[in-house]
Design a protein around this motif. Structure first.
Motif, PDB file in Angstrom:
ATOM      1  N   ASP A 193     -13.968 -27.444 -19.379  1.00  0.00           N
ATOM      2  CA  ASP A 193     -15.529 -26.800 -18.722  1.00  0.00           C
ATOM      3  C   ASP A 193     -15.907 -25.514 -19.536  1.00  0.00           C
ATOM      4  O   ASP A 193     -16.755 -25.210 -19.977  1.00  0.00           O
ATOM      5  CB  ASP A 193     -15.623 -26.796 -17.296  1.00  0.00           C
ATOM      6  CG  ASP A 193     -15.390 -28.048 -16.722  1.00  0.00           C
ATOM      7  OD1 ASP A 193     -16.383 -28.624 -16.084  1.00  0.00           O
ATOM      8  OD2 ASP A 193     -14.286 -28.612 -16.865  1.00  0.00           O
ATOM      9  N   ALA A 194     -14.905 -24.639 -19.269  1.00  0.00           N
ATOM     10  CA  ALA A 194     -15.130 -23.226 -19.783  1.00  0.00           C
ATOM     11  C   ALA A 194     -15.279 -23.203 -21.198  1.00  0.00           C
ATOM     12  O   ALA A 194     -15.980 -22.089 -21.784  1.00  0.00           O
ATOM     13  CB  ALA A 194     -13.916 -22.302 -19.327  1.00  0.00           C
ATOM     14  N   ASP A 244     -19.157 -35.312 -20.111  1.00  0.00           N
ATOM     15  CA  ASP A 244     -19.393 -36.553 -20.725  1.00  0.00           C
ATOM     16  C   ASP A 244     -19.124 -36.486 -22.151  1.00  0.00           C
ATOM     17  O   ASP A 244     -19.206 -37.473 -23.094  1.00  0.00           O
ATOM     18  CB  ASP A 244     -21.015 -37.165 -20.785  1.00  0.00           C
ATOM     19  CG  ASP A 244     -20.952 -37.821 -19.379  1.00  0.00           C
ATOM     20  OD1 ASP A 244     -20.579 -38.824 -19.038  1.00  0.00           O
ATOM     21  OD2 ASP A 244     -21.807 -37.084 -18.503  1.00  0.00           O
ATOM     22  N   HIS A 245     -18.459 -35.518 -22.606  1.00  0.00           N
ATOM     23  CA  HIS A 245     -17.895 -35.281 -24.001  1.00  0.00           C
ATOM     24  C   HIS A 245     -16.709 -36.322 -24.365  1.00  0.00           C
ATOM     25  O   HIS A 245     -15.737 -36.661 -23.307  1.00  0.00           O
ATOM     26  CB  HIS A 245     -17.344 -33.926 -24.128  1.00  0.00           C
ATOM     27  CG  HIS A 245     -17.372 -33.567 -25.593  1.00  0.00           C
ATOM     28  ND1 HIS A 245     -16.296 -34.052 -26.373  1.00  0.00           N
ATOM     29  CD2 HIS A 245     -17.910 -32.845 -26.665  1.00  0.00           C
ATOM     30  CE1 HIS A 245     -16.262 -33.660 -27.564  1.00  0.00           C
ATOM     31  NE2 HIS A 245     -17.614 -32.946 -27.736  1.00  0.00           N
ATOM     32  N   PRO A 246     -16.896 -37.070 -25.455  1.00  0.00           N
ATOM     33  CA  PRO A 246     -15.691 -37.878 -25.775  1.00  0.00           C
ATOM     34  C   PRO A 246     -14.380 -37.451 -25.558  1.00  0.00           C
ATOM     35  O   PRO A 246     -13.519 -38.055 -25.331  1.00  0.00           O
ATOM     36  CB  PRO A 246     -16.037 -38.413 -27.116  1.00  0.00           C
ATOM     37  CG  PRO A 246     -17.484 -37.989 -27.376  1.00  0.00           C
ATOM     38  CD  PRO A 246     -17.871 -36.676 -26.364  1.00  0.00           C
ATOM     39  N   THR A 294     -12.056 -38.358 -22.499  1.00  0.00           N
ATOM     40  CA  THR A 294     -11.787 -39.705 -22.377  1.00  0.00           C
ATOM     41  C   THR A 294     -10.433 -39.959 -22.220  1.00  0.00           C
ATOM     42  O   THR A 294      -9.699 -39.228 -22.850  1.00  0.00           O
ATOM     43  CB  THR A 294     -12.502 -40.548 -23.226  1.00  0.00           C
ATOM     44  OG1 THR A 294     -11.760 -40.722 -24.504  1.00  0.00           O
ATOM     45  CG2 THR A 294     -14.213 -40.300 -23.163  1.00  0.00           C
ATOM     46  N   MET A 295      -9.922 -41.240 -21.823  1.00  0.00           N
ATOM     47  CA  MET A 295      -8.269 -41.494 -21.811  1.00  0.00           C
ATOM     48  C   MET A 295      -7.718 -41.664 -23.081  1.00  0.00           C
ATOM     49  O   MET A 295      -6.898 -41.629 -23.537  1.00  0.00           O
ATOM     50  CB  MET A 295      -8.347 -42.719 -21.177  1.00  0.00           C
ATOM     51  CG  MET A 295      -8.682 -42.510 -19.505  1.00  0.00           C
ATOM     52  SD  MET A 295      -7.408 -42.409 -18.348  1.00  0.00           S
ATOM     53  CE  MET A 295      -6.978 -44.008 -18.053  1.00  0.00           C
ATOM     54  N   THR A 331      -7.026 -37.807 -24.119  1.00  0.00           N
ATOM     55  CA  THR A 331      -6.421 -36.710 -23.359  1.00  0.00           C
ATOM     56  C   THR A 331      -5.521 -37.558 -22.328  1.00  0.00           C
ATOM     57  O   THR A 331      -6.085 -38.589 -21.661  1.00  0.00           O
ATOM     58  CB  THR A 331      -7.618 -36.108 -22.403  1.00  0.00           C
ATOM     59  OG1 THR A 331      -8.436 -35.527 -23.331  1.00  0.00           O
ATOM     60  CG2 THR A 331      -7.084 -35.041 -21.496  1.00  0.00           C
ATOM     61  N   TYR A 374     -18.739 -29.074 -36.291  1.00  0.00           N
ATOM     62  CA  TYR A 374     -19.137 -28.873 -34.994  1.00  0.00           C
ATOM     63  C   TYR A 374     -18.029 -28.820 -33.944  1.00  0.00           C
ATOM     64  O   TYR A 374     -17.128 -29.558 -34.031  1.00  0.00           O
ATOM     65  CB  TYR A 374     -20.038 -29.861 -34.877  1.00  0.00           C
ATOM     66  CG  TYR A 374     -20.402 -30.201 -33.329  1.00  0.00           C
ATOM     67  CD1 TYR A 374     -21.448 -29.154 -32.766  1.00  0.00           C
ATOM     68  CD2 TYR A 374     -19.938 -31.032 -32.417  1.00  0.00           C
ATOM     69  CE1 TYR A 374     -21.520 -29.349 -31.315  1.00  0.00           C
ATOM     70  CE2 TYR A 374     -20.098 -31.161 -31.038  1.00  0.00           C
ATOM     71  CZ  TYR A 374     -20.833 -29.943 -30.396  1.00  0.00           C
ATOM     72  OH  TYR A 374     -21.420 -30.104 -29.187  1.00  0.00           O
TER      73      TYR A 374
END
Lengths: 386, 846
Positions: A158-159, A165-167, A170-171, A174, A285
């Motif tokens: 988050d920070a 919803d960023h890819p 996902t499992m 991560t 990016y």
């Protein structure tokens, strides 16, 4: 010893005849020269300077001479005795040196025998390579910052402007950690935790340490964050689920992309040495930097000379001339806001790269599994520093 | 995104002679990741021509059916006579147009064509399949061309066989580059030439006669354009140019209507969907799914819908997963020819949907159903909402042109109004980000090239183009300016950080520990922290041992090892076994790293502690502290394992096997490296041999703290982990040891007076720890004792079975005088007295 005989005719004393003295001297000198070892020399010494030796006897006769003859005979005998004594000393020294030499030769050993009595140890090259990189930046004034490996999602995502919803969240990428406060050894009970439910992950980069550093300190902040990170890749020759990163963060007034570029250039010069080492930025990016870039370094082996030169192919860079290093950019002002840093006043730059990859191209490691398996044959040659 | 160079040139006038590699270099500099440049038709030389099959003779004497064909190739063979050709394919008939390669030609892959004898005849060339020409992977028969192509004409040009394709990995922020339109814009800017924007076409205004659409979720869908055509000829096929562009872009041609929607998506970036109008029932709707609803998608899968899924509906229910995949029920029908009448049945009326869906909704649905499509990929990253009308129009135009359809006048546009997005930015902001003086003029020009409208002088108001959802902040705009000006033109400067303080004490200590252990012959290992639940039984840990309480991974790589380590030993054991298995005999390993202990039941969870946090503000110190308090406890441990020889046999004599004592000494090595004093007492703990286990402790702030164990491993542990007999190990909490160390060393006073040496041999019970005897001697000897060393340990029949003799060398010295024999004797006696009192030691006749 007999008393002086004043009536004695010197001409009649045969032992003091000049020829006799010369002869006794010459005999003594040749005996000394002929002595092959210290024992023979000792015998020659007794025979020619002992009490019963011709020169000693002659010496004794001097007293019997009339005063006028004493001086001349004394001088002659003295000279002869002096020459013999000197020859003895010289020969003794010679023979002693010879003896010493002989003994030392006899004491000789085979100095090529192996001397390693205890098995050798070694530090892992990933550890020492991280330390080497740390040292480059510590010398510039940076701090080394560390943090937990099981990390709160807020710090890891988050920070860093990585939205829910960023890819990356996902499992597939991560490792999520169960919130379970499980009872001791609850074997067999699989946790029913959904992604993100616990709010914890195995950190996917060392960027949360950057966040913690910004929260801990007032700018200016110059930190380097080395450490272990985790992503859900299966182990193979070029991937490992547990790997190491070094990230850098600088937040200060007036920092620019040119500063980022200069810092990267300095790093590759410090790590790979010599003239002509530099980096190249290509737009890319990342949520936590804006502008963002991919960074490459000049191939430290061929220095770009293998490009378009089929006669001189370069294995290290596949004749590309450049080696991919990692990602970088200017800290996204949203990240500064999340850390309570005023983006109007401060700007920052950051970069990060994988240590495994750098070890691979810096030391020609062919297979990443070698870094994971702990085979002592791999580690030992790297010693204490890299 | 795969971009054929020939297609790109349609929108950008690239300079003559620019190769794919040249264009790639320009695009890379502008920030596009061009992964490969594929050169199609490389090595292909004609003659490759259109032929018409005149006659077919079936040859049956071979294992597989073979055709002996006469094919008219016009004057291409120089004679005008029919070409005799052997062909193994059967998907053609007399009168079909085919592609013939003639002798003298060369196909891709260095395949030279000549007249040669095969199957008993001389084949003067070959009838070609798509695979043989490098067009696609399609090996199913030869290419049958539409009838309109002229016999003898060049097929290399007709089939657009020579081209270059740039394969570009598009980063998530550059969604507009998932279209030829977007790539053309980048290429035009890179070359400084004008762009012919394919989205700039006339579109009719919305009216009330179009297909009925009702959007119930304007957040999920802020734009829905629907158009209709009728009179579609079902037998119409995609022309070669269309098929070839799709193939080069990596998509498989399917049917004309579907090919057109895919083509427009590739061209403009706007995903489209085509419905068979005859299969639609009533109004088209957009809403969230209801619990229990199901849909069969185009791929044939039946999917249970989640109430969060955005769906397209008709009056029967869901007919599509919005932005992800259409439903089978309203699918465009395959053309089917009636064998008797020759009539072709199929879809004759089509509704074209061009909509704009919420990226998050599409991303979640795609992820939930594990269904990533070309459409979802684009919507997830952001599609130009302003392109919908043009895309619908383009599809209608192509259906009219290629399928003989009639466009209907009705135009449906359901639009949730949204203003243009503007960003305020100081004109010199890009300069300050880059550290380069670009100047206002350059900044404005570059932003305009990106598609922005720019107003203002010092303070700019920048209206960003609809296709750039990623441009929201001044830094986003700065990046556009800097990348177009060239990252390669950035200067290289160094900032001046404030003077640093170097490594922390703890960081220095970690380095010392590593060096000390490596210096003692241990090799460092970096193990994975994953363990299985069974490991704790094999370590013989008690049922209530703290180490059994683990942090668990929700999605482990291996279901066998879903937990995080609480001890470094399993990783070291595995590495020891691996080394042994590979023939190493003398192995000493160490590792330092974090272990993980969950917080106790009832403490606050991280999720709860972070519930109130946002990325819009700094969390308070209390909030940070709460987060940290909720995370697992993660102390750094240091551990070793060793087996085989500690000292080697050699020409100097016999060596020495590694012992429990070496493991214990490794703990002292660690403690010395961090400047802490280690206490060693007799211990008993799971993995260690109960009679050969040392408990390790340190004193922190006056309190003794247990930090770990060392010694020989328990035979059952050795067996369970497959380790060499007699292996030793040590593990300690390095953080705790560090807390006991790190104080400044006080320099000792070095006395120049002579030393007085005294040896004592003490007989004690065999179960009396030597450390206690030593401590007693030290205390009794007092200040004059300079050092004390155990130089011999003796057990034997002389002493009886339950006693041992410890021989110590004591060295006495005073700082200010030469000690007298009386003084030394008194100190020695005092030492022995205390030992006797504490440990029952008896002086043995020396």
């Amino acid at each position: 010893m007999s008393a002086p005989n004043k009536s004695y005719d010197p001409v009649e004393v045969a032992a003091l005849k000049p020829e006799a003295i010369d002869q006794a001297r010459d005999e003594a000198l040749s005996a000394i020269a002929a002595a092959g070892d210290l024992e023979a020399l000792q015998e020659a010494k007794i025979a020619h300077t002992g009490d019963r030796s011709p020169l000693s006897l002659a010496n004794r006769e001097i007293g019997a001479l009339p005063p006028h003859a004493k001086a001349e005979a004394g001088k002659r005998v003295g000279q002869a005795r002096g020459a013999v004594g000197k020859a003895l000393g010289a020969r003794k020294e010679e023979l002693e040196a010879e003896r010493d030499e002989r003994v030392l030769v006899e004491e000789a050993v085979d100095v090529t025998l192996p001397g390693e009595r205890a098995p050798r140890g070694g530090r892992h090259p990933l550890t020492t390579l991280m330390e080497r990189i740390e040292d480059v930046f510590v010398a510039m004034g940076y701090e080394v910052a560390e943090g937990p490996e099981v990390e709160a999602e807020w710090f890891n995502f988050d920070a860093l402007n990585i939205r829910p919803d960023h890819p990356a969240r996902t499992m597939q990428d991560t490792f999520f950690v169960d919130a379970g406060r499980e009872p001791a050894d609850g074997a067999g009970t699989r946790g029913g935790s959904a992604v993100g439910e616990s709010g914890m992950v195995l950190r996917t980069h060392t960027s949360p340490v950057q966040i913690r550093s910004l929260l801990d300190r007032e700018p200016p902040v110059y930190v380097i964050c080395p450490g272990k990170v985790f992503r859900t890749d299966e182990l193979d020759a070029t991937h490992t689920p547990v790997f190491h990163q070094v990230e850098l963060l600088a937040v200060d007034e007036g920092l620019t992309m040119a500063d980022l570029k200069g810092t990267l250039d300095h790093m590759v010069r410090a790590l790979f040495g010599g003239e002509g080492m530099k980096t190249r930025l290509r737009p890319n990016y990342f949520p936590f930097t804006e502008p963002s870039a991919e960074m490459d370094m000049v191939c430290y082996v061929c220095r770009g000379e293998s490009v378009g030169n089929p006669d001189r192919p370069c294995r290290t860079c596949s004749s590309e001339g450049w080696i991919e290093l990692g990602g970088c950019g200017m800290v996204n002002p949203r990240v500064l806001v999340a850390c309570g840093v005023d983006p109007e006043k401060y700007s920052g730059f950051a970069f990060g790269f994988g240590i495994e990859r750098m070890l691979m191209f810096r030391h020609n490691v062919e297979d990443m599994r070698d870094m994971v398996e702990g085979d002592i044959r791999f580690t030992q040659p790297f010693g204490m520093e890299i | 995104m795969r971009a054929p160079l020939s297609w790109l040139r349609e929108y950008v006038e690239l300079p003559e002679g620019q190769t794919g590699r040249d264009v790639a270099a320009k695009l890379i500099a502008a920030g596009l990741e061009v992964e490969t440049v594929e050169r199609l038709g490389q090595g292909l030389t004609g003659p490759l021509v259109v032929g018409k099959v005149l006659a077919v003779e079936e040859l049956t004497e071979f294992k597989k059916p073979i055709r002996w064909c006469q094919v008219d190739v016009g004057d291409a063979n120089g004679t005008g006579e029919p070409q005799n050709l052997i062909c193994g394919a059967r998907n053609f008939a007399v009168g079909d147009k085919v592609v013939v390669v003639l002798p003298g030609a060369e196909l891709p892959g260095g395949f030279k064509i000549s007249a040669r004898k095969t199957y008993g005849r001389v084949s003067e060339g070959m009838i070609c399949s798509a695979a043989e020409l490098g067009m696609s992977e399609d090996h199913d028969g030869i290419i049958v061309l539409p009838p309109e192509h002229e016999v003898g004409s060049d097929a290399i040009e007709l089939l657009e066989l020579v081209d270059e394709v740039l394969d570009i990995a598009v980063t998530p922020d550059r969604s507009y580059c998932l279209s030829m339109r977007g790539l053309a814009r980048e290429a035009a800017t890179a070359y400084g030439v004008p762009l012919r924007d394919p989205a700039l076409i006339d579109t009719p205004a919305a009216n009330e006669h179009g297909p009925a659409v009702e959007v119930a979720d304007p957040v999920g869908c802020d734009r829905f354009t629907a158009r209709a055509v009728h009179g579609v000829r079902p037998e119409a096929r995609s022309p070669i140019w269309l098929r070839r562009r799709l193939e080069k872009a990596g998509m498989r041609p399917i049917s004309l209507a579907v090919d057109i929607t895919n083509y427009v998506m590739l061209e403009l970036g706007q995903p489209l969907h085509a419905y068979d109008r005859s299969r639609l029932r009533g109004t088209i709707g957009v809403r969230r799914a209801e619990a229990g609803e199901k849909i069969t998608t185009l791929d044939g899968a039946v999917r249970e819908l989640d109430p969060e899924d955005l769906v397209i509906t008709d009056e029967r229910g869901p007919i599509g997963l919005a932005g992800v995949m259409g439903g089978a029920e309203t699918e465009i029908a395959d053309a089917e020819q009636d064998a008797e009448t020759g009539e072709v049945a199929g879809t004759r009326e089509i509704v074209v949907e061009a909509a704009h869906f919420d990226p998050v909704a599409v991303a979640r649905t795609a992820r939930r159903h594990r269904l990533v499509s070309e459409a979802s990929k684009r919507f997830e990253r952001g599609v130009d909402p302003q392109a919908a009308s043009a895309a619908a129009q383009r599809a209608v135009d192509l259906l009219v042109l290629l399928a003989g359809a009639s466009a209907e006048a009705g135009v449906t546009e359901v639009v949730t109004p949204g203003g243009p997005r503007t960003v305020a930015m100081a004109a010199d902001h890009p300069d300050r980000v880059a550290g380069v003086e670009y100047g206002r003029e350059t900044v404005v020009r570059r932003l305009q090239q990106v598609g922005c409208d720019v107003y203002g002088s010092d303070e700019l108001t920048v209206t960003v183009p609809s296709w750039r959802p990623d441009l929201n902040d001044p830094n986003d705009l700065a990046e556009e300016v800097i990348r177009l000006e060239g990252y390669e033109n950035l200067p290289s400067t160094l900032p001046r950080p404030p003077a640093g303080r170097g490594l922390t004490e703890s960081q220095r200590a970690h380095r010392r520990v590593g060096r000390a252990l490596a210096g003692e012959g241990y090799s460092e290992v970096l193990s994975y922290p994953f363990v299985g639940p069974g490991v704790f039984d094999r370590l013989l840990l008690a049922a209530d041992d703290r180490a059994r309480r683990t942090v668990r991974i929700v999605n482990p790589l291996s279901d066998e090892e879903p937990r995080l380590r609480t001890t470094l030993l399993p990783g070291l054991f595995a590495a020891l076994r691996r080394n042994e298995g590979r023939g190493a005999q003398n192995v000493a390993l160490f590792e330092t790293g974090l272990v993980f202990h969950p917080r106790a039941d009832g403490t606050v969870a991280v999720a709860d502690a972070s519930a109130g946090l946002s990325a819009e503000r700094r969390p308070s110190s209390e909030e940070i502290a709460a987060l940290d308090a909720a995370l697992p406890v993660q102390p750094r441990h240091a551990a070793v394992v060793l087996s085989g020889a500690r000292e080697l046999d050699g020409w100097w004599g016999k060596g020495r096997q590694a012992l429990w004592a070496d493991a214990v000494e490794s703990a002292r090595t660690v403690a010395r490296a961090v400047g802490a004093e280690l206490r060693v007492t007799r211990g008993a703990y799971g993995p260690w041999h109960p009679g050969r286990c040392a408990a390790l402790s340190v004193v922190v702030d006056g309190e003794e703290q247990h930090v770990g164990h060392a010694g020989e491993l328990h035979p059952r542990v050795i067996k369970a982990f497959g380790l060499p007999a007699g292996s030793g190990a040590m593990e300690l909490d390095l953080d705790a040891v560090e807390r006991a160390g790190g104080r400044l060393v006080t320099a000792p006073a070095v006395s120049a007076f002579p030393v007085a040496t005294q040896d004592v041999a003490l007989v004690v019970g065999s179960d009396v720890p030597a450390a206690e005897v030593e401590a007693a001697l030290r205390e009794g000897a007092g200040e004059l004792l300079e050092s004390l060393r155990l130089f011999d340990l003796y057990t034997g029949e002389q002493l009886g079975g339950d006693a041992k003799s410890l021989a110590y060398a004591l060295r006495f010295r005073a700082a200010d005088r030469t000690l007298t024999a009386e003084e030394v004797g008194a100190a020695r006696e005092a030492a022995v007295a205390v030992a006797a009192e504490r440990t029952g030691a008896e002086l043995r006749g020396v």
